[in-house]
Design a protein around this motif. Structure first.
Motif, PDB file in Angstrom:
ATOM      1  N   UNK A   1     -51.799  11.665   8.013  1.00 35.61           N
ATOM      2  CA  UNK A   1     -50.731  12.352   8.925  1.00 35.61           C
ATOM      3  C   UNK A   1     -51.292  13.812   9.234  1.00 35.61           C
ATOM      4  N   UNK A   2     -50.834  14.172  10.602  1.00 36.71           N
ATOM      5  CA  UNK A   2     -51.175  15.704  11.058  1.00 36.71           C
ATOM      6  C   UNK A   2     -49.583  16.280  11.606  1.00 36.71           C
ATOM      7  N   UNK A   3     -49.452  17.374  10.958  1.00 37.67           N
ATOM      8  CA  UNK A   3     -47.989  18.047  11.670  1.00 37.67           C
ATOM      9  C   UNK A   3     -48.591  19.174  12.441  1.00 37.67           C
ATOM     10  N   UNK A   4     -47.875  19.246  13.512  1.00 38.62           N
ATOM     11  CA  UNK A   4     -48.066  20.228  14.524  1.00 38.62           C
ATOM     12  C   UNK A   4     -46.869  21.022  14.851  1.00 38.62           C
ATOM     13  N   UNK A   5     -47.266  22.538  14.901  1.00 37.09           N
ATOM     14  CA  UNK A   5     -45.923  23.255  14.999  1.00 37.09           C
ATOM     15  C   UNK A   5     -46.259  24.259  16.365  1.00 37.09           C
ATOM     16  N   UNK A   6     -45.627  24.206  17.403  1.00 37.83           N
ATOM     17  CA  UNK A   6     -45.835  25.226  18.412  1.00 37.83           C
ATOM     18  C   UNK A   6     -45.040  26.306  18.260  1.00 37.83           C
ATOM     19  N   UNK A   7     -45.649  27.598  18.999  1.00 37.46           N
ATOM     20  CA  UNK A   7     -44.901  28.730  18.905  1.00 37.46           C
ATOM     21  C   UNK A   7     -45.259  29.429  20.019  1.00 37.46           C
ATOM     22  N   UNK A   8     -44.517  30.596  20.173  1.00 39.99           N
ATOM     23  CA  UNK A   8     -45.154  31.405  21.480  1.00 39.99           C
ATOM     24  C   UNK A   8     -44.376  31.271  22.607  1.00 39.99           C
ATOM     25  N   UNK A   9     -43.397  30.499  22.852  1.00 36.46           N
ATOM     26  CA  UNK A   9     -42.699  30.362  24.085  1.00 36.46           C
ATOM     27  C   UNK A   9     -41.624  31.395  24.340  1.00 36.46           C
ATOM     28  N   UNK A  10     -41.039  31.298  25.385  1.00 33.62           N
ATOM     29  CA  UNK A  10     -40.054  32.385  25.691  1.00 33.62           C
ATOM     30  C   UNK A  10     -39.974  32.646  27.055  1.00 33.62           C
ATOM     31  N   UNK A  11     -39.047  33.771  27.500  1.00 33.64           N
ATOM     32  CA  UNK A  11     -38.998  34.096  28.944  1.00 33.64           C
ATOM     33  C   UNK A  11     -39.994  35.188  29.209  1.00 33.64           C
ATOM     34  N   UNK A  12     -40.757  34.771  30.478  1.00 38.50           N
ATOM     35  CA  UNK A  12     -41.645  35.706  30.982  1.00 38.50           C
ATOM     36  C   UNK A  12     -41.835  35.829  32.271  1.00 38.50           C
ATOM     37  N   UNK A  13     -41.799  37.016  33.038  1.00 40.63           N
ATOM     38  CA  UNK A  13     -41.597  37.188  34.680  1.00 40.63           C
ATOM     39  C   UNK A  13     -43.015  36.648  35.142  1.00 40.63           C
ATOM     40  N   UNK A  14     -42.988  36.166  36.275  1.00 38.82           N
ATOM     41  CA  UNK A  14     -44.097  35.748  36.908  1.00 38.82           C
ATOM     42  C   UNK A  14     -44.893  36.720  37.253  1.00 38.82           C
ATOM     43  N   UNK A  15     -46.279  36.562  36.798  1.00 36.06           N
ATOM     44  CA  UNK A  15     -47.244  37.552  36.946  1.00 36.06           C
ATOM     45  C   UNK A  15     -47.760  37.946  35.845  1.00 36.06           C
ATOM     46  N   UNK A  16     -46.822  37.761  34.636  1.00 37.03           N
ATOM     47  CA  UNK A  16     -47.093  38.312  33.351  1.00 37.03           C
ATOM     48  C   UNK A  16     -48.114  37.520  32.396  1.00 37.03           C
ATOM     49  N   UNK A  17     -47.725  37.314  31.192  1.00 36.43           N
ATOM     50  CA  UNK A  17     -48.735  36.681  30.433  1.00 36.43           C
ATOM     51  C   UNK A  17     -47.941  36.186  29.007  1.00 36.43           C
ATOM     52  N   UNK A  18     -48.383  35.063  28.664  1.00 39.34           N
ATOM     53  CA  UNK A  18     -47.780  34.596  27.303  1.00 39.34           C
ATOM     54  C   UNK A  18     -48.785  33.638  26.583  1.00 39.34           C
ATOM     55  N   UNK A  19     -48.890  33.674  25.438  1.00 38.29           N
ATOM     56  CA  UNK A  19     -49.787  32.879  24.430  1.00 38.29           C
ATOM     57  C   UNK A  19     -49.138  31.954  23.605  1.00 38.29           C
ATOM     58  N   UNK A  20     -49.214  30.760  23.834  1.00 36.54           N
ATOM     59  CA  UNK A  20     -48.485  29.461  22.847  1.00 36.54           C
ATOM     60  C   UNK A  20     -49.720  29.224  21.960  1.00 36.54           C
ATOM     61  N   UNK A  21     -49.209  29.153  20.923  1.00 35.98           N
ATOM     62  CA  UNK A  21     -50.050  28.498  19.571  1.00 35.98           C
ATOM     63  C   UNK A  21     -49.656  27.016  18.981  1.00 35.98           C
ATOM     64  N   UNK A  22     -50.659  26.418  18.530  1.00 34.98           N
ATOM     65  CA  UNK A  22     -50.307  25.217  18.076  1.00 34.98           C
ATOM     66  C   UNK A  22     -50.951  25.178  16.645  1.00 34.98           C
ATOM     67  N   UNK A  23     -50.251  25.187  15.716  1.00 30.44           N
ATOM     68  CA  UNK A  23     -50.814  25.104  14.461  1.00 30.44           C
ATOM     69  C   UNK A  23     -50.693  23.877  13.717  1.00 30.44           C
TER      70      UNK A  23
END
Length: 127
Positions: A1-23
Motif C-alpha cells: 500500500x502507498x499513502x499519498x498526501x497532497x498539500x500546498x493548495x489555496x487561493x492564488x492570483x492569476x499570474x502568481x505562483x503556487x507549489x503543490x506537494x505530494x508526499x
C-alpha cells in the motif's frame, strides 16, 4: 500500500505562483510514476502532468506546458507541481496518483492505470 498526501493548495492570483506537494508513504519502492490530475466543478478529472522515477522524464498537457513544472525528490518521497502564471481556468481540486507500472504515451492520461490516489488539494485562481 502507498499513502499519498497532497498539500500546498489555496487561493492564488492569476499570474502568481503556487507549489503543490505530494508526499508518499508506505511501499513507495513500488512506485514507478506519479501523475497530477485535477477536477474542476462539474467536470471530469483530467490528467495534468506526470513524472517517471526511473529517468525523471516528464509529460504535460498542452494547456500547462511552459507554466507548470513537475519534479520529484526521491529522498523525501515527494513529487511537486510548481504552478507558475496560473489562470482562473486552472481552478480545480488537484490530486496526485501513483502507478506501479511503467507508463507509456497515452497511458499517462488514463486514471485506471494508477493504483493509489491522494485526497486532493484545492487550488483557486482569482482573476
Amino acid at each position: 500500500q502507498v499513502q499519498l498526501v497532497e498539500s500546498g493548495g489555496g487561493l492564488v492570483q492569476a499570474g502568481g505562483s503556487l507549489r503543490l506537494s505530494c508526499i508518499a508513504s508506505g511501499r513507495t519502492v513500488s512506485s514507478n510514476a506519479v501523475g497530477w490530475f485535477r477536477q474542476a466543478p462539474g467536470k471530469g478529472r483530467e490528467f495534468v502532468a506526470g513524472f517517471s522515477w526511473s529517468d525523471s522524464s516528464t509529460v504535460y498537457i498542452d494547456s500547462v506546458k511552459g507554466r507548470f513544472t513537475i519534479s520529484g525528490d526521491n529522498a523525501k518521497n515527494t513529487v511537486y507541481l510548481q504552478m507558475n502564471s496560473p489562470k482562473p481556468e486552472d481552478t480545480a481540486n488537484y490530486y496526485c496518483a501513483v502507478a506501479t507500472r511503467i507508463m507509456y504515451g497515452t497511458q499517462w492520461y488514463r486514471e485506471y492505470r494508477y493504483d493509489y490516489w491522494g485526497q486532493g488539494t484545492q487550488v483557486t485562481v482569482s482573476s
